[in-house]
Design an enzyme around this catalytic site. Structure first.
Site, PDB file in Angstrom:
ATOM      1  N   ASP A 278     -56.230  37.160 -22.749  1.00 54.16           N
ATOM      2  CA  ASP A 278     -57.278  36.389 -22.081  1.00 54.16           C
ATOM      3  C   ASP A 278     -58.650  36.952 -22.434  1.00 54.16           C
ATOM      4  O   ASP A 278     -58.790  38.116 -22.812  1.00 54.16           O
ATOM      5  CB  ASP A 278     -57.116  36.470 -20.554  1.00 54.16           C
ATOM      6  CG  ASP A 278     -55.771  35.963 -20.085  1.00 54.16           C
ATOM      7  OD1 ASP A 278     -55.137  35.219 -20.845  1.00 54.16           O
ATOM      8  OD2 ASP A 278     -55.366  36.314 -18.965  1.00 54.16           O
TER       9      ASP A 278
ATOM     10  N   TYR B 117     -48.381  46.459 -21.330  1.00 58.41           N
ATOM     11  CA  TYR B 117     -49.746  46.329 -20.807  1.00 58.41           C
ATOM     12  C   TYR B 117     -49.977  47.425 -19.773  1.00 58.41           C
ATOM     13  O   TYR B 117     -49.082  47.775 -19.002  1.00 58.41           O
ATOM     14  CB  TYR B 117     -49.946  44.969 -20.135  1.00 58.41           C
ATOM     15  CG  TYR B 117     -50.099  43.806 -21.088  1.00 58.41           C
ATOM     16  CD1 TYR B 117     -51.355  43.396 -21.521  1.00 58.41           C
ATOM     17  CD2 TYR B 117     -48.986  43.109 -21.537  1.00 58.41           C
ATOM     18  CE1 TYR B 117     -51.502  42.319 -22.382  1.00 58.41           C
ATOM     19  CE2 TYR B 117     -49.121  42.033 -22.405  1.00 58.41           C
ATOM     20  CZ  TYR B 117     -50.379  41.645 -22.828  1.00 58.41           C
ATOM     21  OH  TYR B 117     -50.519  40.582 -23.681  1.00 58.41           O
TER      22      TYR B 117
END
Length: 282
Positions: free
Chosen positions: A45, A109
């Protein structure tokens, strides 16, 4: 395949180009005979950082030129990237059927949280837009780790994905191999004048849904703050509905880092026969 070190700073390029655009321009400066299209393993994103990503492309040179060695390819691409905040760390020659996205076995992540931050100014400059600063001075870590255990494993994560154009085509059932919470630290901690508690939330899976990590992080932090109970988290998971996720709960993008894309060694290695054929064609 090239392994790409990218660091996404919050300042966007003036021409609005992305990492993929700059890499493709650098590859074109190597004067390939074929039109080059870069295929990236993971898209993040806007505002999310990538400390490690990977991509692959086909590169055809003229008949009288040998293939680039891996080291030369890395050096040449980094030279043509110039001052862009993108670095190629290493390269592999891979089988022709290799795909950076679909061959990936895991993606990791890390979300970084700083405590006791009522305004961004107490943070060192090295942390600007690189962590989520919370006003809370403490989090209930025991409750957060219980909540993390609920998210680990194989579940339908429909409630943790944001609505986008792919929502009808992606399977919401994902397996979280790792959901962990560990103490972290500031990049400048040994040199800064005050101690700031940092925590790192780590998530590993083969793939994730749109904004899933940010939504899971927001839910875990809410549990740690006492704003969301474990029973409410269970109800949210069982709802299997993206609209059931509370508004404003998702963590902001800038604290999130893609840190690793994992592959099997067999997927990265060309066979001797394939390597010989490629050299003959070159």
């Amino acid at each position: 395949m090239i392994n790409v070190y990218t660091f996404k700073v919050p300042i966007q390029q003036v021409d609005k180009k992305g990492v993929q655009d700059h890499l493709e321009e650098a590859i074109q400066k190597l004067r390939p005979l074929n039109p080059v299209s870069l295929l990236v393993s993971s898209r993040t994103d806007t505002g999310v950082h990538a400390l490690s990503n990977s991509a692959h492309f086909d590169l055809q040179r003229s008949n009288n030129k040998p293939p680039f060695t891996e080291d030369v390819l890395v050096q040449a691409l980094n030279f043509h990237l110039g001052t862009e905040q993108i670095r190629v760390t290493h390269a592999h020659r891979v089988p022709q059927d290799f795909h950076a996205r679909f061959c990936a076995r895991s993606r990791t992540y890390v979300y970084r949280v700083a405590l006791g931050i009522s305004h961004h100014t107490p943070l060192p400059l090295t942390e600007e837009n690189l962590c989520w600063g919370l006003r809370s001075t403490e989090l209930d870590m025991e409750a957060m780790r219980e909540a993390a255990a609920l998210l680990a494993g194989t579940h339908d994560f429909s409630s943790f994905r944001a609505v986008n154009s792919d929502i009808l085509f992606k399977n919401p059932v994902k397996t979280m191999d790792v959901v962990s919470i560990q103490p972290g630290g500031s990049f400048a901690q040994p040199y800064f004048h005050r101690e700031i508690p940092f925590w790192e939330l780590t998530f590993r899976s083969q793939s994730f849904l749109y904004k899933q990590v940010r939504r899971m992080t927001g839910a875990l932090v809410a549990v740690g703050q006492g704003r969301l109970s474990l029973s409410q988290l269970k109800d949210l998971m069982e709802a299997r509905d993206s609209l059931a996720y509370p508004k404003g709960l998702a963590a902001p993008a800038y604290g999130l880092f893609l840190t690793r894309v994992g592959y099997k060694e067999l997927d990265l290695n060309c066979s001797e026969q394939l390597d010989f054929r490629q050299k003959a064609e070159d």
